[in-house]
Design a protein around this motif. Sequence first.
Motif, PDB file in Angstrom:
ATOM      1  N   ILE A   1      47.915  40.374  63.431  1.00  0.00           N
ATOM      2  CA  ILE A   1      48.683  40.507  62.244  1.00  0.00           C
ATOM      3  C   ILE A   1      48.613  39.120  61.649  1.00  0.00           C
ATOM      4  O   ILE A   1      48.478  38.907  60.302  1.00  0.00           O
ATOM      5  CB  ILE A   1      50.169  40.645  62.842  1.00  0.00           C
ATOM      6  CG1 ILE A   1      50.396  41.871  63.287  1.00  0.00           C
ATOM      7  CG2 ILE A   1      51.274  40.342  61.803  1.00  0.00           C
ATOM      8  CD1 ILE A   1      51.741  42.313  63.963  1.00  0.00           C
TER       9      ILE A   1
ATOM     10  N   HIS B   1      47.472  38.152  57.738  1.00  0.00           N
ATOM     11  CA  HIS B   1      48.330  37.428  56.820  1.00  0.00           C
ATOM     12  C   HIS B   1      47.513  36.301  56.152  1.00  0.00           C
ATOM     13  O   HIS B   1      47.405  35.877  54.748  1.00  0.00           O
ATOM     14  CB  HIS B   1      49.471  36.611  57.434  1.00  0.00           C
ATOM     15  CG  HIS B   1      50.449  37.678  57.879  1.00  0.00           C
ATOM     16  ND1 HIS B   1      51.433  37.188  58.751  1.00  0.00           N
ATOM     17  CD2 HIS B   1      50.640  38.740  57.670  1.00  0.00           C
ATOM     18  CE1 HIS B   1      52.261  38.411  58.916  1.00  0.00           C
ATOM     19  NE2 HIS B   1      51.493  39.358  58.253  1.00  0.00           N
TER      20      HIS B   1
ATOM     21  N   HIS C   1      47.753  47.350  56.603  1.00  0.00           N
ATOM     22  CA  HIS C   1      48.562  46.316  57.439  1.00  0.00           C
ATOM     23  C   HIS C   1      50.017  46.737  57.495  1.00  0.00           C
ATOM     24  O   HIS C   1      50.342  46.778  58.786  1.00  0.00           O
ATOM     25  CB  HIS C   1      48.520  44.772  56.670  1.00  0.00           C
ATOM     26  CG  HIS C   1      49.029  43.697  57.468  1.00  0.00           C
ATOM     27  ND1 HIS C   1      49.056  43.096  58.516  1.00  0.00           N
ATOM     28  CD2 HIS C   1      50.535  43.305  57.101  1.00  0.00           C
ATOM     29  CE1 HIS C   1      49.880  42.093  58.828  1.00  0.00           C
ATOM     30  NE2 HIS C   1      50.912  42.264  57.852  1.00  0.00           N
TER      31      HIS C   1
ATOM     32  N   GLU D   1      51.896  47.891  60.836  1.00  0.00           N
ATOM     33  CA  GLU D   1      53.143  47.250  61.391  1.00  0.00           C
ATOM     34  C   GLU D   1      54.049  48.291  61.457  1.00  0.00           C
ATOM     35  O   GLU D   1      54.930  48.197  62.618  1.00  0.00           O
ATOM     36  CB  GLU D   1      53.444  46.119  60.310  1.00  0.00           C
ATOM     37  CG  GLU D   1      52.720  44.937  60.597  1.00  0.00           C
ATOM     38  CD  GLU D   1      53.247  43.810  59.720  1.00  0.00           C
ATOM     39  OE1 GLU D   1      52.827  42.482  59.620  1.00  0.00           O
ATOM     40  OE2 GLU D   1      53.957  44.043  58.662  1.00  0.00           O
TER      41      GLU D   1
ATOM     42  N   HIS E   1      57.670  37.468  53.034  1.00  0.00           N
ATOM     43  CA  HIS E   1      57.251  38.503  54.371  1.00  0.00           C
ATOM     44  C   HIS E   1      56.485  37.958  55.368  1.00  0.00           C
ATOM     45  O   HIS E   1      56.917  37.936  56.460  1.00  0.00           O
ATOM     46  CB  HIS E   1      56.508  39.616  53.592  1.00  0.00           C
ATOM     47  CG  HIS E   1      55.808  40.541  54.881  1.00  0.00           C
ATOM     48  ND1 HIS E   1      56.518  41.548  55.610  1.00  0.00           N
ATOM     49  CD2 HIS E   1      54.603  40.515  55.184  1.00  0.00           C
ATOM     50  CE1 HIS E   1      55.508  42.132  56.485  1.00  0.00           C
ATOM     51  NE2 HIS E   1      54.404  41.614  56.279  1.00  0.00           N
TER      52      HIS E   1
ATOM     53  N   GLU F   1      57.868  36.987  58.939  1.00  0.00           N
ATOM     54  CA  GLU F   1      57.522  37.709  60.305  1.00  0.00           C
ATOM     55  C   GLU F   1      56.869  36.574  61.318  1.00  0.00           C
ATOM     56  O   GLU F   1      57.305  36.630  62.403  1.00  0.00           O
ATOM     57  CB  GLU F   1      56.243  38.528  60.153  1.00  0.00           C
ATOM     58  CG  GLU F   1      56.725  39.743  59.541  1.00  0.00           C
ATOM     59  CD  GLU F   1      55.393  40.942  59.712  1.00  0.00           C
ATOM     60  OE1 GLU F   1      55.874  41.861  59.290  1.00  0.00           O
ATOM     61  OE2 GLU F   1      54.164  40.413  59.640  1.00  0.00           O
TER      62      GLU F   1
HETATM   63 FE   LIG Z   1      52.679  41.353  58.005  1.00  0.00          FE
END
Ligand SMILES: [Fe+2]
Length: 185
Positions: free
Chosen positions: A9, A13, A44, A48, A99, A103
Motif C-alpha cells: 500500500i 502511495h 489501489h 483497499e 487520504h 492511512e
Molecule cells: Fe491508500
Amino acid sequence: MAADVITLIKADHRKVEELFAKLSSGRGDPRAIVAALHALLTAHARAEEDVIYPRLDAHHGLEQHKEAEVLLDSLKRAEPGGTEFAGAHALLAVSVSHHVQEEESTLLPLLARTTSERELRDLGRTFRQRRQQELRALTWKARAASGGGHLTKTELYERAREADIPGRSRMSKKELEKALARARS
Ligand SMILES: [Fe+2]
C-alpha cells in the motif's frame, strides 16, 4: 518472501505522489500521466476496499475514494493547461495527500498492531491479485475505447459479452461496435 500488504500500500502511495509531482512539473504528456494516475488510484482503491477496509471498518476511506473518483473524472475530461484542469488537479492532489496521510498515520499502524506478520503477507497476496485484476480490466477498457475499430467481430462479441450487452448474439459487426461505444459513454 511475499511482500506484506502494508509495504504494498505504501509503495502505491509513493507512486501516486511521483505521478502528481510529474504532473505539476509540466514534464511529460499530461493526458498520459492522468491516465496512469487514474489506473493506479482506481486499482489501489478497489483493492483497499475489498481487502483492507472490511477488516478495519474503515467507512471514511470509502468516501475519500468516491471523492477522488469524481475529481479524477473531471481531470480526465478537462483540457490540459486550462483552468478546469488546474482546479481538478489541485483538489485531487489535496484529497489524495489527505487520504495517504490518514492511512499511513492511523489505518496502517492499526492494521500492523492487530494482524500477524503471516496474515499481513497473505493479505498482501490478495491485495496484489485484486489490484492486478482491476488494472487489467482498466487497460482493457482503455484499449477498447481507443482502438475498438480494428477488432474482429469475434473480439467485439467477446467484449460485448463481458459488458453484458443485451441482444449481442444477433448483432452485426457495426452494431456491436456501436453498442460497445454506447456502453462506454
Ligand atoms: Fe491508500
